[in-house]
Design a protein around this motif. Structure first.
Motif, PDB file in Angstrom:
ATOM      1  N   LEU A  63     112.171   5.456 -54.966  1.00 20.41           N
ATOM      2  CA  LEU A  63     111.618   6.606 -55.678  1.00 20.41           C
ATOM      3  C   LEU A  63     110.098   6.649 -55.531  1.00 20.41           C
ATOM      4  N   ALA A  64     109.453   5.489 -55.551  1.00 13.60           N
ATOM      5  CA  ALA A  64     108.003   5.445 -55.358  1.00 13.60           C
ATOM      6  C   ALA A  64     107.627   5.923 -53.957  1.00 13.60           C
ATOM      7  N   ALA A  65     108.417   5.545 -52.949  1.00 12.36           N
ATOM      8  CA  ALA A  65     108.148   5.994 -51.585  1.00 12.36           C
ATOM      9  C   ALA A  65     108.313   7.505 -51.471  1.00 12.36           C
ATOM     10  N   ARG A  66     109.327   8.033 -52.106  1.00 11.80           N
ATOM     11  CA  ARG A  66     109.545   9.480 -52.105  1.00 11.80           C
ATOM     12  C   ARG A  66     108.372  10.195 -52.775  1.00 11.80           C
ATOM     13  N   ARG A 126     104.006   2.035 -47.194  1.00 10.21           N
ATOM     14  CA  ARG A 126     103.702   0.619 -47.388  1.00 10.21           C
ATOM     15  C   ARG A 126     103.871   0.236 -48.852  1.00 10.21           C
ATOM     16  N   VAL A 127     104.407  -0.945 -49.069  1.00 12.72           N
ATOM     17  CA  VAL A 127     104.559  -1.454 -50.426  1.00 12.72           C
ATOM     18  C   VAL A 127     103.202  -1.925 -50.923  1.00 12.72           C
ATOM     19  N   GLY A 128     102.783  -1.375 -52.066  1.00 10.66           N
ATOM     20  CA  GLY A 128     101.513  -1.786 -52.650  1.00 10.66           C
ATOM     21  C   GLY A 128     101.659  -3.011 -53.531  1.00 10.66           C
ATOM     22  N   GLN A 129     102.633  -2.960 -54.461  1.00 13.40           N
ATOM     23  CA  GLN A 129     102.882  -4.117 -55.324  1.00 13.40           C
ATOM     24  C   GLN A 129     104.282  -4.021 -55.913  1.00 13.40           C
ATOM     25  N   TYR A 143     106.444  -0.033 -59.757  1.00  9.20           N
ATOM     26  CA  TYR A 143     106.101  -0.542 -58.439  1.00  9.20           C
ATOM     27  C   TYR A 143     105.410   0.575 -57.649  1.00  9.20           C
ATOM     28  N   VAL A 144     104.570   0.190 -56.686  1.00  8.14           N
ATOM     29  CA  VAL A 144     103.774   1.163 -55.936  1.00  8.14           C
ATOM     30  C   VAL A 144     104.133   1.134 -54.457  1.00  8.14           C
ATOM     31  N   VAL A 145     104.334   2.317 -53.902  1.00  7.64           N
ATOM     32  CA  VAL A 145     104.430   2.515 -52.458  1.00  7.64           C
ATOM     33  C   VAL A 145     103.373   3.540 -52.079  1.00  7.64           C
ATOM     34  N   THR A 146     102.631   3.276 -51.015  1.00  8.78           N
ATOM     35  CA  THR A 146     101.626   4.228 -50.565  1.00  8.78           C
ATOM     36  C   THR A 146     102.072   4.878 -49.259  1.00  8.78           C
TER      37      THR A 146
END
Length: 415
Positions: free
Chosen positions: A354-357, A389-392, A399-402
């Protein structure tokens, strides 16, 4: 007379020798493409099973050169339009060159495959295929971008002002599974499909080689599809596997059964539209055997030097994705879980997808607003030049995806 004799002797000496192309130290095993399609080529397969016979044998250290086909085994050209995509047969995905038997390799060994060279075709394509891709619920119409491939980069009449750098790699590369692996992977994917998840069962229609995997083939019910990557490698689509890197695979059959295909001229981490810049190519590798090296391996591994640094952008724009959504929305990738809790929530916990989306949709909005591209062009650009990219993965629940856009692809920033 001495100068004449000396000159004549030197001339004779030089004319008696071949040029440098004939001075070779390595054995080369060449597997060239034959025919227009995989079905015409005895060295091509599009399913996975240990009963598929080798098309060549090679010793460790040999240069193995393979002619490969585009991912869809298609008839697409620079003049193709979206309507032409209706003729594509997804049962033909992915045509692979191989398998190659590596002499001396045994089940339980590991195979190190060093990528030496990729010589691309002059044409490539990127597609939006309805029902496929990361945002398949938002992009439901066919779309195609045709690329002209040059040593400088890929350019397209459908993407004016864009030059995508040449960063080719094999989207699919791996080794044959053994019989125990076929049965185990087939069972787990069937269980996923039974639960409502997406998993492709064996499909004999279009299966190659036909004698093993076709409708009348000896193992038609067990030949695995090539779309999902598995422990044997296959369709991993990892852009860091550039020329110079070495991939390591656990061997599940004697000889390992090396195959290569689905080469990408360039791809963003994520390949979000479902396709990269898809091309045919000539790929050269060499192998070495790690005796007993499969022990403890649960998936392929990659080692390299400065290849990752070399494909990093010199300028970029980045969006930050969090596991957020609108109330009432059930993300398409979890609909099969039938959870009544998900729909009402605006925030999911520890959800990288969901963060990547979230990051990707923001990036598409940015590309449209800042660079004047259509939503389809922006999605295509994200597929070939945006890295997710996975941030953390510690700051619960978010959780963070950029999403990182390589701004070097815009001609206006370079010229």
């Amino acid at each position: 007379m001495l100068p004449f004799i000396l000159t004549a002797a030197l001339a004779a000496a030089f004319t008696a020798r071949a040029d440098t192309t004939d001075s070779q130290w390595a054995t080369e095993v060449v597997i060239a493409k034959q025919g227009d399609h995989c079905a015409d080529d005895p060295s091509c397969m599009n399913r996975l099973h240990p009963a598929i016979p080798p098309v060549a044998h090679a010793n460790p250290g040999d240069f193995i050169t393979m002619g490969t086909r585009d991912a869809l085994d298609s008839d697409l050209t620079l003049d193709s339009i979206a309507d032409d995509m209706a003729a594509l047969d997804l049962n033909l995905v992915h045509p692979m060159t191989g398998p190659v038997h590596i002499n001396g390799a045994k089940r339980g060994d590991a195979l190190a495959v060093e990528l030496l060279a990729i010589d691309p075709d002059q044409y490539g394509y990127t597609l939006i295929v309805p029902g496929f891709g990361f945002l398949r619920d938002l992009y439901t119409e066919s779309y195609i971008v045709n690329w002209k491939l040059t040593p400088r980069g890929a350019v397209s009449d459908q993407m004016p002002g864009i030059t995508v750098p040449y960063e080719a790699f094999p989207g699919s590369i791996g080794v044959l599974p053994g019989e125990p692996e076929v049965q185990a992977w087939k069972a787990r994917e069937a269980a996923l499909a039974e639960a409502g998840g997406i998993a492709l069962a064996p499909q004999p229609i279009g299966g190659l080689p036909a004698a093993v995997c076709g409708p009348e083939g000896s193992h038609s019910a067990d030949c695995l599809r090539t779309i999902p990557p598995r422990e044997n490698g296959g369709n991993m689509d990892v852009q860091q596997t550039q020329v110079g890197t070495t991939m390591i695979f656990p061997c599940y059959v004697d000889g390992c059964g090396l195959f290569i295909g689905d080469v990408h001229y360039a791809q963003g981490d994520g390949e979000v539209s479902g396709t990269a810049i898809e091309i045919g190519a000539v790929v050269t590798v060499r192998t070495s055997i790690i005796e007993g090296g499969a022990a403890g391996m649960v998936a392929p591994q990659v080692s390299g030097n400065d290849e990752i640094r070399d494909i990093e952008p010199t300028r970029f724009h980045q969006t930050i994705g969090l596991p957020l959504k609108t109330a009432g929305e059930v993300p398409i990738y979890v609909t099969y879980l039938e959870s009544e809790k998900i729909g009402a929530l605006e925030n999911l916990s520890e959800d990288l997808t969901l963060a990547a989306r979230h990051a990707l949709i923001q990036m598409i909005d940015y590309i449209q607003a800042e660079h004047g591209m259509t939503r389809e062009q922006a999605y295509i650009l994200a597929s070939v030049a945006v890295d997710l990219r996975v941030g953390q993965v510690v700051d619960v629940p978010n959780y963070v995806v950029t999403a990182v856009l390589n701004l070097d692809v815009f001609d206006k920033y370079r010229n």
